[in-house]
Design a protein around this motif. Sequence first.
Motif, mmCIF file in Angstrom:
data_model
loop_
_atom_site.group_PDB
_atom_site.id
_atom_site.type_symbol
_atom_site.label_atom_id
_atom_site.label_comp_id
_atom_site.label_asym_id
_atom_site.label_seq_id
_atom_site.Cartn_x
_atom_site.Cartn_y
_atom_site.Cartn_z
ATOM 1 N N LEU A 28 -5.921 10.559 2.006
ATOM 2 C CA LEU A 28 -4.644 11.297 2.077
ATOM 3 C C LEU A 28 -3.598 10.661 1.169
ATOM 4 C CD1 LEU A 28 -3.071 13.030 5.005
ATOM 5 C CD2 LEU A 28 -1.611 11.383 3.858
ATOM 6 N N ARG A 29 -2.893 11.516 0.448
ATOM 7 C CA ARG A 29 -1.743 11.068 -0.354
ATOM 8 C C ARG A 29 -0.495 11.654 0.268
ATOM 9 N NH1 ARG A 29 -4.842 11.141 -5.159
ATOM 10 N NH2 ARG A 29 -4.947 8.985 -5.901
ATOM 11 N N GLY A 30 0.497 10.805 0.493
ATOM 12 C CA GLY A 30 1.728 11.252 1.137
ATOM 13 C C GLY A 30 2.382 12.405 0.406
ATOM 14 N N ALA A 63 4.041 11.321 6.304
ATOM 15 C CA ALA A 63 2.834 11.495 5.484
ATOM 16 C C ALA A 63 2.479 10.184 4.783
ATOM 17 C CB ALA A 63 3.074 12.606 4.471
ATOM 18 N N ASP A 64 3.507 9.472 4.339
ATOM 19 C CA ASP A 64 3.256 8.188 3.673
ATOM 20 C C ASP A 64 2.658 7.163 4.641
ATOM 21 O OD1 ASP A 64 3.910 8.889 1.132
ATOM 22 O OD2 ASP A 64 5.978 8.197 1.243
ATOM 23 N N MET A 118 -0.819 5.224 4.296
ATOM 24 C CA MET A 118 -1.029 3.771 4.415
ATOM 25 C C MET A 118 -2.170 3.479 5.387
ATOM 26 S SD MET A 118 2.718 2.065 4.203
ATOM 27 C CE MET A 118 3.869 3.337 4.672
ATOM 28 N N GLY A 136 -0.703 -0.843 1.875
ATOM 29 C CA GLY A 136 0.269 -0.857 0.782
ATOM 30 C C GLY A 136 1.368 -1.875 0.969
ATOM 31 N N THR A 137 2.599 -1.419 0.725
ATOM 32 C CA THR A 137 3.741 -2.327 0.897
ATOM 33 C C THR A 137 4.227 -2.325 2.346
ATOM 34 O OG1 THR A 137 5.316 -0.553 0.475
ATOM 35 C CG2 THR A 137 4.576 -1.816 -1.447
ATOM 36 N N GLY A 138 3.712 -1.361 3.128
ATOM 37 C CA GLY A 138 4.194 -1.211 4.509
ATOM 38 C C GLY A 138 5.388 -0.282 4.584
ATOM 39 N N ASN A 139 5.817 0.258 3.428
ATOM 40 C CA ASN A 139 6.986 1.144 3.395
ATOM 41 C C ASN A 139 6.631 2.487 2.779
ATOM 42 O OD1 ASN A 139 9.132 -0.852 4.175
ATOM 43 N ND2 ASN A 139 8.225 -1.870 2.418
ATOM 44 N N PRO A 140 7.173 3.568 3.364
ATOM 45 C CA PRO A 140 6.940 4.881 2.745
ATOM 46 C C PRO A 140 7.651 4.965 1.397
ATOM 47 C CG PRO A 140 8.462 5.062 4.601
ATOM 48 C CD PRO A 140 7.970 3.658 4.593
ATOM 49 N N PHE A 141 7.288 5.967 0.608
ATOM 50 C CA PHE A 141 7.862 6.237 -0.721
ATOM 51 C C PHE A 141 7.430 5.230 -1.779
ATOM 52 C CE2 PHE A 141 10.868 7.782 2.514
ATOM 53 C CZ PHE A 141 10.752 9.144 2.281
ATOM 54 N N THR A 159 -5.417 3.767 3.684
ATOM 55 C CA THR A 159 -5.834 2.582 2.899
ATOM 56 C C THR A 159 -6.523 1.563 3.809
ATOM 57 O OG1 THR A 159 -3.846 1.228 3.156
ATOM 58 C CG2 THR A 159 -3.806 2.860 1.398
ATOM 59 N N THR A 171 0.312 2.251 -3.750
ATOM 60 C CA THR A 171 -0.498 1.034 -3.658
ATOM 61 C C THR A 171 -0.533 0.294 -5.012
ATOM 62 O OG1 THR A 171 -2.442 2.421 -3.946
ATOM 63 C CG2 THR A 171 -1.956 1.695 -1.712
ATOM 64 N N ASP A 172 -0.176 0.981 -6.099
ATOM 65 C CA ASP A 172 -0.017 0.263 -7.380
ATOM 66 C C ASP A 172 1.135 -0.733 -7.267
ATOM 67 O OD1 ASP A 172 -2.064 1.563 -8.591
ATOM 68 O OD2 ASP A 172 -0.821 2.894 -9.810
HETATM 69 N N1 UDP Z 1 1.675 4.592 0.604
HETATM 70 C C1 UDP Z 1 2.974 4.346 1.003
HETATM 71 N N2 UDP Z 1 3.525 3.129 0.732
HETATM 72 C C2 UDP Z 1 2.844 2.158 0.063
HETATM 73 C C3 UDP Z 1 1.528 2.439 -0.350
HETATM 74 C C4 UDP Z 1 0.974 3.656 -0.068
HETATM 75 O O1 UDP Z 1 3.622 5.173 1.590
HETATM 76 O O2 UDP Z 1 3.383 1.076 -0.140
HETATM 77 C C5 UDP Z 1 1.050 5.881 0.964
HETATM 78 C C6 UDP Z 1 1.426 7.017 0.026
HETATM 79 O O3 UDP Z 1 1.550 8.190 0.793
HETATM 80 C C7 UDP Z 1 0.209 7.127 -0.850
HETATM 81 C C8 UDP Z 1 -0.911 6.758 0.091
HETATM 82 O O4 UDP Z 1 -0.347 5.757 0.915
HETATM 83 O O5 UDP Z 1 0.044 8.431 -1.376
HETATM 84 C C9 UDP Z 1 -2.158 6.257 -0.578
HETATM 85 O O6 UDP Z 1 -1.817 5.319 -1.564
HETATM 86 P P1 UDP Z 1 -1.972 5.643 -3.116
HETATM 87 O O7 UDP Z 1 -1.663 7.066 -3.398
HETATM 88 O O8 UDP Z 1 -1.221 4.613 -3.889
HETATM 89 O O9 UDP Z 1 -3.527 5.401 -3.272
HETATM 90 P P2 UDP Z 1 -4.420 5.556 -4.580
HETATM 91 O O10 UDP Z 1 -3.712 6.486 -5.531
HETATM 92 O O11 UDP Z 1 -4.539 4.201 -5.157
HETATM 93 O O12 UDP Z 1 -5.716 6.087 -4.074
#
Ligand code: UDP
Length: 346
Positions: free
Chosen positions: A162-164, A177-178, A182, A238-243, A185, A246-247
């Motif tokens: 899922l992507r937020g 959603a965020d 998380m 991730g960072t533990g915070n929405p918005f 992950t 994971t990069d």
């Molecule tokens: N996310 C978040 N805060 C963070 C890291 C991740 O809210 O610090 C949520 C966000 O919704 C994101 C989802 O986790 O879409 C999955 O992470 P990401 O899209 O970075 O994963 P990847 O693109 O690496 O698969």
Amino acid sequence: MRPSRGSTFPALFFGIGCWVSGLYKVSKAVGQWAGDPGAGPWGLAVRGGCGYRVPGTRYRIGAEGRIPSTENRVKRAHRVCIPRPVSCILHDGTSRGRGYPLMPHEDLRYRRILLKLSGEAFRGRQPYGIDYEFLQYMAQEIGSVHALGVEVAIVVGGGNILRGSEAALQGLDRALADYIGMLATLMNALALQDMLERHGMVTRCQSALEVKEVAEPLIRRRAIRHLEKGRIVIFAAGTGNPFFSTDTAAALRALEIKAQVLLKATKVEGIFTDDPLKNLSARKLAHVTYQDFLQMGLRVMDSTAISLCMEHGLPVIVFNIWEPGNLRRIVLGEAVGSTIGPGQGP
Ligand code: UDP
């Protein structure tokens, strides 16, 4: 005749001293046999499968080197004291004891790395979820660099589940959603952790959201200690915070643990002027500066992550994780993929 007090007390203290030092030696020996020279003696004995019963009492000394609470005393009362040396076979056929900090390979270019694995990598060839075949492959690739003595930390993405931002478009509250993202992950992290352990690596998973039943809380100093002891640390949530993404979490954790490089795993050879899977005339860039990356609006990593790396001079290598041996080539100093950094590059 009654012995005088003056002769009883020194003898008593001498006796206690001998007993304590004996206890220490036994514990240390057991710990070394159990194969983890990095920790204190009490911890070693326990990690080898053994608590030490204090003679004449019902107490055992636990991993923390102190007498446990009443509740723990009951739990530990029946623990069997059988230290066991645990060994493992790596995928390349070599064998070593668990938990040993490895002697670093002398040609290592990077001694401590942070590997960012996106959800896309976890999905592998599947349309959704986790591709367990790919996890096996990943475990082999990571094992091959870990066996060189590289300290490996990993930040996992969750986009395969899922992507937020996408869930918010479907009508979910963005922050919620965020949080779900998380948690996604975390699922990837646990699956990867299991696979790495099956391949003989010792791992710890630290989560930025508290889920203490399955992962340690995020504690920077503890993560560094794990790495020093040769354990692979997987950072989840991730960072533990929405918005955030994971990069960004990867850049943040890399700086926190003082990694020498951030390795961004992708399914293409590096950074291209356009998406090479869609545009066949897209050109590969061997090196881009942080500023160029931001100005060109390249999307292989998000701009917050790159800004953070730029501010602290953390080099980034974007490479193809699907090419077997790439990870190993990078840590041994070969030019693989594309680099993002200051100036003209390496
Ligand atoms: N996310 C978040 N805060 C963070 C890291 C991740 O809210 O610090 C949520 C966000 O919704 C994101 C989802 O986790 O879409 C999955 O992470 P990401 O899209 O970075 O994963 P990847 O693109 O690496 O698969």
